[in-house]
Design an enzyme around this catalytic site. Structure first.
Site, PDB file in Angstrom:
ATOM      1  N   GLU A  10       0.845  -1.192   0.000  1.00  0.00           N
ATOM      2  CA  GLU A  10       0.000   0.000   0.000  1.00  0.00           C
ATOM      3  C   GLU A  10       0.884   1.248   0.000  1.00  0.00           C
ATOM      4  O   GLU A  10       1.876   1.320   0.735  1.00  0.00           O
ATOM      5  CB  GLU A  10      -0.882  -0.005   1.245  1.00  0.00           C
ATOM      6  CG  GLU A  10      -1.705   1.261   1.454  1.00  0.00           C
ATOM      7  CD  GLU A  10      -2.323   1.307   2.849  1.00  0.00           C
ATOM      8  OE1 GLU A  10      -3.471   0.895   2.982  1.00  0.00           O
ATOM      9  OE2 GLU A  10      -1.628   1.756   3.789  1.00  0.00           O
TER      10      GLU A  10
ATOM     11  N   ASP B  38      -3.918   4.136  -1.878  1.00  0.00           N
ATOM     12  CA  ASP B  38      -4.868   4.313  -0.782  1.00  0.00           C
ATOM     13  C   ASP B  38      -5.313   5.761  -0.656  1.00  0.00           C
ATOM     14  O   ASP B  38      -4.492   6.668  -0.471  1.00  0.00           O
ATOM     15  CB  ASP B  38      -4.229   3.849   0.531  1.00  0.00           C
ATOM     16  CG  ASP B  38      -5.214   3.861   1.680  1.00  0.00           C
ATOM     17  OD1 ASP B  38      -6.339   3.355   1.504  1.00  0.00           O
ATOM     18  OD2 ASP B  38      -4.866   4.379   2.759  1.00  0.00           O
TER      19      ASP B  38
END
Length: 289
Positions: free
Chosen positions: A204, A225
């Site tokens: 991420e 994200d």
């Protein structure tokens, strides 16, 4: 639509625990009021339209209370139904049908709600290359049912558990690098070098600047994200096919279509499972002489 078969043992374990909770010493209401040999026929009936999921679960719940019951699925999993439509039927001992009723309803109502909501999301991204996936934001103990329901609605499953794949998030990266972003590529590459080739590696990121250092480590998927749509477009261009691109965060029915248009491969949606309203299904019963 080809759906996976729910593991029988997993379904039975879920139901067994549910019956221990709901009727630890039997159903004293049914046992007191109803003759032991009284038979009943009941139908699972939709009070509102939706997508059905949970036929195997409904059947197993009824058979667990009456192994001789006759259960028929009238609407296949993954198919739509209208308000007022009969979805399942069961004929068996009245005591057993009524003992199983609440658990069978609770589970099929939730599973069908997830399938219905997933179908709403999937419909909005038709024509793009993106696929909508669930997350680990599931009800503890019911993940296998809820993940199956997502498939019934035309969605896809993310990693099933923490044991299935590596997904390094911001907190993992902070510990791994000691808070030094300059060490990111080297640290991730060291992890990659020791992984079996069958283990999927996803990382991420929360900024465009992290993309190149992460990609340089040879990851399989990069999760963008809480990126804006403009940032997603830029992120997809930077990745340029070197990894799968997943969008996460701020995804709802109002935003998913635009997110899909950015060119991402995967859109993960926690709301598929963590915030659904149970679909209104009821059990209509008739007593046989």
């Amino acid at each position: 639509m080809v759906l996976p078969t729910l593991p029988v043992t997993s379904v039975e374990n879920i139901l067994r625990n549910a019956f221990v909770e709901d009727a630890p010493y039997g159903d004293i209401t049914s046992a007191t009021l109803l003759p032991a040999q009284a038979k009943a026929t009941a139908w699972l009936v939709a009070r509102e339209p939706g997508i059905f999921s949970g036929g195997e679960v409904f059947t197993a719940a009824m058979l667990m209370q009456d192994p001789a019951a006759l259960v028929e699925q009238l609407v296949p999993d993954g198919h739509s139904f209208a308000a007022g439509e009969r979805i399942m039927s069961v004929t068996g001992l009245a005591r057993a049908v009524l003992t199983a009723e609440r658990i069978a309803l609770n589970l099929t109502q939730r599973m069908s709600a997830i399938a219905t909501q997933t179908a709403d999301y999937a419909r909005l991204i038709e024509g793009t290359k993106a696929r909508v996936t669930d997350t680990r934001k599931t009800t503890p103990g019911l993940r296998i049912l809820e993940r199956y329901a997502v498939r019934c609605g035309g969605g896809h499953n993310h990693r099933f558990s923490l044991s299935d794949a590596i997904l390094a998030k911001d907190n993992h990266l902070a510990v791994l690098t000691g808070g030094d972003p300059g060490k990111l590529t080297q640290a991730l590459a060291g992890v990659r070098a020791h992984l079996p080739h069958t283990v999927h590696f996803e990382v991420e990121v929360d900024s465009l600047e992290q993309i190149e250092p992460v990609l340089a480590a040879g990851v399989d998927t990069i999760m963008l994200d809480n990126f804006s749509n403009a940032e997603l477009v830029a992120g997809v261009a930077l990745v340029n096919g070197r990894a799968l691109v997943e969008a996460s965060g701020n995804v709802n029915l109002s935003t998913i279509a635009a997110i899909a248009q950015t060119g991402v491969d995967i859109i993960s949606v926690g709301a598929l499972t963590h915030s659904v309203r149970a679909l209104d299904l009821g059990l209509d019963i008739a007593i046989e002489a």
